[in-house]
Design a protein around this motif. Structure first.
Motif, PDB file in Angstrom:
ATOM      1  N   THR A 139      -3.138  29.225-105.796  1.00 16.34           N
ATOM      2  CA  THR A 139      -2.045  28.319-105.354  1.00 16.34           C
ATOM      3  C   THR A 139      -0.712  28.864-105.826  1.00 16.34           C
ATOM      4  OG1 THR A 139      -3.561  26.478-105.542  1.00 16.34           O
ATOM      5  CG2 THR A 139      -1.195  25.960-105.460  1.00 16.34           C
ATOM      6  N   ASP A 146      -3.966  26.230-112.996  1.00 15.51           N
ATOM      7  CA  ASP A 146      -4.491  25.259-112.034  1.00 15.51           C
ATOM      8  C   ASP A 146      -5.561  24.380-112.689  1.00 15.51           C
ATOM      9  OD1 ASP A 146      -2.846  26.180-110.063  1.00 15.51           O
ATOM     10  OD2 ASP A 146      -4.349  27.464-109.121  1.00 15.51           O
ATOM     11  N   LYS A 204      -4.283  15.933-114.729  1.00 16.25           N
ATOM     12  CA  LYS A 204      -4.307  14.855-113.732  1.00 16.25           C
ATOM     13  C   LYS A 204      -5.439  13.875-114.029  1.00 16.25           C
ATOM     14  CE  LYS A 204      -5.153  13.963-108.814  1.00 16.25           C
ATOM     15  NZ  LYS A 204      -6.403  13.228-108.980  1.00 16.25           N
ATOM     16  N   GLU A 248      -1.189  12.458-108.280  1.00 11.32           N
ATOM     17  CA  GLU A 248      -1.673  13.527-107.413  1.00 11.32           C
ATOM     18  C   GLU A 248      -1.098  14.865-107.855  1.00 11.32           C
ATOM     19  OE1 GLU A 248      -0.361  13.099-103.392  1.00 11.32           O
ATOM     20  OE2 GLU A 248       1.567  12.257-103.956  1.00 11.32           O
ATOM     21  N   LYS A 259       0.527  18.422-106.504  1.00  9.92           N
ATOM     22  CA  LYS A 259       1.182  19.104-105.395  1.00  9.92           C
ATOM     23  C   LYS A 259       1.887  20.337-105.934  1.00  9.92           C
ATOM     24  CE  LYS A 259       3.698  15.570-104.132  1.00  9.92           C
ATOM     25  NZ  LYS A 259       4.664  14.723-103.395  1.00  9.92           N
ATOM     26  N   ASN A 260       1.676  21.463-105.266  1.00  7.36           N
ATOM     27  CA  ASN A 260       2.359  22.712-105.621  1.00  7.36           C
ATOM     28  C   ASN A 260       2.207  23.068-107.097  1.00  7.36           C
ATOM     29  OD1 ASN A 260       3.364  22.872-102.958  1.00  7.36           O
ATOM     30  ND2 ASN A 260       5.081  21.548-103.487  1.00  7.36           N
ATOM     31  N   TYR A 304       2.161  14.804-110.090  1.00  8.07           N
ATOM     32  CA  TYR A 304       3.157  13.798-109.728  1.00  8.07           C
ATOM     33  C   TYR A 304       2.579  12.408-110.025  1.00  8.07           C
ATOM     34  CZ  TYR A 304       5.991  17.229-107.194  1.00  8.07           C
ATOM     35  OH  TYR A 304       6.792  18.304-106.862  1.00  8.07           O
TER      36      TYR A 304
END
Length: 314
Positions: free
Chosen positions: A48, A153, A160, A178, A180-181, A185
């Motif tokens: 990612t 990652d 999370k 969640e 993202k990138n 968040y």
């Protein structure tokens, strides 16, 4: 004289055999390197992207690797042509040995040419070895980047999960967590934290933020950005310190970071920001859309200094 020429011929044949072995070894190593390179590219493409700058630099490393691979193929082609010419000259040289002494001058010239070709051959081999070593070093850096990205990652996913577990007691409509990138968040609805137009966090919101701080305070390699967001309805009461929604969003963000830092998050890891009405997630034409826009987003970013150090060292 004839014995000397025969001995020289045997020596040349022996050198040629050694050269062929080194060439085969080098070709085998090159094939392995190309296979490793292909595996690295496939693995790298699955990582990612963490930022535009990281994507750009990794792509540049891949492009450089491709160029080096092309150079290796070019030098191998040159190596093959030189070997072929060497074998032709060697055959001609053997024929000269069987002729009369009148060909001695031509033989000497061909020997000089043969020696020059051998030197050229050795230079090409050295260049090929240098390019292969450079390619290996670049592949090593790509693997290091991939390993760090995978670890980041994995750490983000674990964080999370930890945050989600810490906030399980709160309603799904009040908050979401969640990834993202490559960032986590945490989006907190206005009704969980503030009364309309207020910058004082409600007791329920304080509890949620304290639970979040417990999940974050032991994470020393992250940065936390607290972003306040509003709808586009002007505030009903203005003051010297709060003139519009932008001021409201900033003051709400600072109220939240005080609770987080008082609950254990290091102040040097956290930043307050206000986006006002200028980053909506829904249109402000409906009450439901405006409600979704009145939120606070807490963006948790992993420390990427290690990645940037590898990129800069290249």
């Amino acid at each position: 004289m004839m014995k000397y020429l025969v001995a020289l011929f045997i020596l040349i044949v022996a050198v040629s055999c050694v050269t062929q072995k080194k060439y085969d070894d080098l070709l085998s190593e090159k094939i392995q390197l190309e296979s490793d390179l292909a595996n690295c590219k496939d693995s790298l493409e699955s990582a990612t992207a963490t930022s535009a700058r990281l994507d750009s630099n990794i792509e540049k490393l891949k492009a450089d690797t491709a160029v080096l691979g092309q150079k290796i193929r070019t030098t191998e082609s040159s190596l093959f042509d030189l070997k072929k010419e060497h074998e032709q000259l060697e055959t001609y040289y053997n024929n000269l040995l069987n002729n009369s002494g009148k060909l001695t001058r031509d033989l000497a010239q061909q020997q000089e040419h043969l020696l020059a070709l051998k030197e050229n051959l050795e230079q090409t081999k050295r260049l090929n070895e240098s390019l292969s070593a450079d390619l290996s070093e670049r592949e090593k850096k790509v693997k290091e980047l991939e390993t760090i990205l995978e670890n980041k990652d994995r750490a983000v996913q674990e964080l999370k999960k930890k945050i989600t577990n810490a906030l399980l007691s709160f309603k799904e409509n009040d908050l979401t967590v969640e990834v993202k990138n490559g960032k986590v968040y945490v989006s907190l609805a206005e009704q969980l934290l503030f009364k309309s137009g207020s910058t004082v966090v409600d007791s329920k919101g304080v509890t949620a933020l304290q639970q979040l701080a417990k999940a974050l305070k032991d994470q020393k390699d992250i940065h936390v950005m607290v972003e306040g967001h509003t709808d586009n309805v002007p505030i009903s009461r203005t003051s010297q310190y709060m003139k519009d929604n932008w001021d409201l969003s900033v003051l709400r963000a600072t109220s939240i970071i005080r609770i987080l830092t008082e609950s254990g998050v290091e102040p040097n890891q956290i930043t307050a920001a206000g986006r006002g009405e200028f980053s909506p997630v829904e249109v402000n034409e409906t009450a439901e859309g405006r409600q979704k826009n009145r939120r606070t987003e807490i963006v948790i970013t992993p420390d990427l200094d290690e990645l940037f150090e590898i990129l800069e060292s290249n």
